[in-house]
Design an enzyme around this catalytic site. Structure first.
Site, mmCIF file in Angstrom:
data_model
loop_
_atom_site.group_PDB
_atom_site.id
_atom_site.type_symbol
_atom_site.label_atom_id
_atom_site.label_comp_id
_atom_site.label_asym_id
_atom_site.label_seq_id
_atom_site.Cartn_x
_atom_site.Cartn_y
_atom_site.Cartn_z
ATOM 1 N N ARG A 210 -4.893 21.172 -15.065
ATOM 2 C CA ARG A 210 -3.801 20.003 -15.175
ATOM 3 C C ARG A 210 -4.076 19.381 -16.627
ATOM 4 N NH1 ARG A 210 -0.751 16.108 -11.342
ATOM 5 N NH2 ARG A 210 0.656 14.867 -12.953
ATOM 6 N N ASN B 39 -1.980 18.156 -21.485
ATOM 7 C CA ASN B 39 -2.004 17.206 -22.457
ATOM 8 C C ASN B 39 -1.847 17.737 -23.678
ATOM 9 O OD1 ASN B 39 -2.388 14.405 -20.953
ATOM 10 N ND2 ASN B 39 -3.764 15.582 -19.733
ATOM 11 N N ARG C 1 0.716 -1.270 -0.107
ATOM 12 C CA ARG C 1 0.050 -0.089 -0.003
ATOM 13 C C ARG C 1 1.081 1.235 0.058
ATOM 14 N NH1 ARG C 1 -3.760 -2.612 3.891
ATOM 15 N NH2 ARG C 1 -5.289 -3.595 2.802
ATOM 16 N N GLU D 211 8.772 18.177 -24.975
ATOM 17 C CA GLU D 211 7.743 18.632 -23.768
ATOM 18 C C GLU D 211 8.166 19.832 -23.361
ATOM 19 O OE1 GLU D 211 5.162 17.266 -22.463
ATOM 20 O OE2 GLU D 211 5.539 14.900 -23.135
ATOM 21 N N HIS E 162 8.455 8.677 -27.378
ATOM 22 C CA HIS E 162 7.315 9.574 -26.810
ATOM 23 C C HIS E 162 7.341 10.891 -27.184
ATOM 24 C CE1 HIS E 162 4.089 11.199 -24.125
ATOM 25 N NE2 HIS E 162 5.098 12.103 -23.926
ATOM 26 N N HIS F 80 -0.947 15.510 -26.678
ATOM 27 C CA HIS F 80 -0.891 14.068 -26.243
ATOM 28 C C HIS F 80 -2.301 13.178 -26.759
ATOM 29 C CE1 HIS F 80 2.104 15.597 -23.917
ATOM 30 N NE2 HIS F 80 2.477 14.592 -23.396
ATOM 31 N N GLU G 64 -5.786 16.115 -11.997
ATOM 32 C CA GLU G 64 -6.154 16.601 -13.374
ATOM 33 C C GLU G 64 -7.729 16.559 -13.518
ATOM 34 O OE1 GLU G 64 -3.930 15.152 -17.127
ATOM 35 O OE2 GLU G 64 -5.469 13.585 -16.650
ATOM 36 N N HIS H 17 -0.496 10.456 -28.342
ATOM 37 C CA HIS H 17 -0.467 8.825 -27.607
ATOM 38 C C HIS H 17 -1.139 7.865 -28.404
ATOM 39 C CE1 HIS H 17 -0.244 9.900 -23.239
ATOM 40 N NE2 HIS H 17 1.068 9.797 -23.636
ATOM 41 N N LYS I 239 5.423 23.122 -14.785
ATOM 42 C CA LYS I 239 4.512 21.992 -14.360
ATOM 43 C C LYS I 239 4.445 21.871 -12.999
ATOM 44 C CE LYS I 239 3.714 17.146 -15.368
ATOM 45 N NZ LYS I 239 4.283 15.905 -15.745
#
Length: 345
Positions: free
Chosen positions: A222, A226, A107, A171, A249, A229, A218, A233, A208
């Site tokens: 936030r 993206n 956890r 980025e 990426h 992306h 998000e 992606h 960031k």
């Protein structure tokens, strides 16, 4: 979310030693890949027993449940308790997956990100997003969890091949396009080799960090991170299974930024001249990937799994204008198809 401890340093060895001295961890384990173990681990100056260094194969295709099982197995056989620390030494894959394994093992145990690629330094290591790919979907399984510290030293950039440096630059470009028009105008006057990495890493981390502290999970703001992306992606995921066309990426996100800038222009948020500036500069840096019509048709359905989507609607982040971004814009298959055609022109 409490403030993230992000230390940009010229001596990662000293900072790490200081961090370990201040905290009383029961055991320290390092996760690396074969490259970061060889080139970056010596820079840390740790003297750990060999079994406390977990080395996995490098590459996005390793970022899956199978590798997690291997890491959890190692942590278990080392009998790590909840007072242990995992140091993730590597790029985005190591940081995302190592953080995910640490956050879920018993956890949650402490972990530190030591990003060694430009991509990880300016983006992946900050903000507490952790996860792995599942089938063809990027970062499909994951959690939000802030690392105990992020230690950034640009000395690691000297170990990178040029294509990895270029991948991370995507980025950097993204951060300027969504948040700092002046910086965008500054970087686009320079080639990749002429960029000042120390300044750009600090600039990107600041952007960031500010955004992710304001919206840690998000729910809103936030999502602007993206930009590029939603389509990027999907392109990255599609080409992941085509060995001779596999993209890093940042290479895929660069294409995504051109596509999503095109949609921004179509929506009236940026001018055609600005769109041309973005497209021309990105292609100067990254070159052009051949995407055929039949590729596009297979890329389209992959956008349906984007994590920003709601109620089967594809939602993207767009420039509005350069230096600012807005989110939750509905994108149609036609928008995406037209944008990929524009990229391919």
């Amino acid at each position: 979310m409490s403030n993230q401890l992000v230390i940009i340093t010229a001596s990662v060895r000293e900072e790490l030693q200081k961090f370990l001295k201040e905290r009383n961890f029961s055991k320290v384990v390092v996760l690396a890949d074969e490259n970061t173990y060889k080139y970056c681990y010596p820079i840390l100056g740790l003297s750990l027993p060999e079994e406390q260094i977990i080395v996995i194969k490098s590459g996005e295709e390793q970022k899956n449940l199978r590798t997690c099982e291997y890491i959890w197995d190692k942590l278990t056989s080392l009998r790590l308790d909840r007072k242990a620390l995992l140091i993730n030494l590597g790029g985005g894959v190591i940081g995302d997956m190592g953080g995910f394994c640490a956050a879920t093992y018993k956890r949650g145990i402490s972990f530190v990100q030591v990003p060694t690629t430009l991509l990880a330094q300016v983006d992946a290591s900050v903000g507490g997003k952790l996860g792995i790919d599942f089938h063809l979907f990027k970062n499909h399984i994951g959690v939000f969890r802030i690392p105990d510290a992020v230690l950034i030293d640009t000395i690691f950039l000297k170990t990178l091949p040029n294509n990895e440096l270029r991948s991370g630059f995507a980025e950097v470009i993204k951060h300027t396009l969504i948040a700092d028009k002046n910086k965008w105008n500054e970087i686009r006057q320079k080639s990749l080799a002429e960029q000042d990495w120390q300044t750009l890493v600090e600039h990107s981390v600041l952007i960031k960090k500010k955004i992710t502290e304001e919206d840690p999970e998000e729910k809103g703001l936030r999502k602007i991170l993206n930009f590029g992306h939603t389509i990027g992606h999907a392109i990255e995921s599609y080409f992941l299974n085509i060995p001779h066309k596999k993209l890093l990426h940042g290479e895929a996100i660069a294409i995504g930024m051109i596509c999503e800038s095109y949609i921004s222009m179509k929506q009236g948020f940026i001018s055609e001249q600005e769109l041309d500036e973005i497209k021309n500069y990105i292609i100067t840096i990254f070159g052009k990937t051949e995407i055929f019509e039949y590729d596009s048709e297979k890329i389209l359905p992959l956008t349906l799994q984007d994590k920003k989507n709601e109620q089967d609607e594809i939602l993207g982040s767009l420039l509005n204008p350069i230096g600012h971004s807005t989110y939750n814009h509905p994108l149609t298959f036609k928008d995406i198809m037209d944008s990929i055609r524009f990229y391919s022109l």
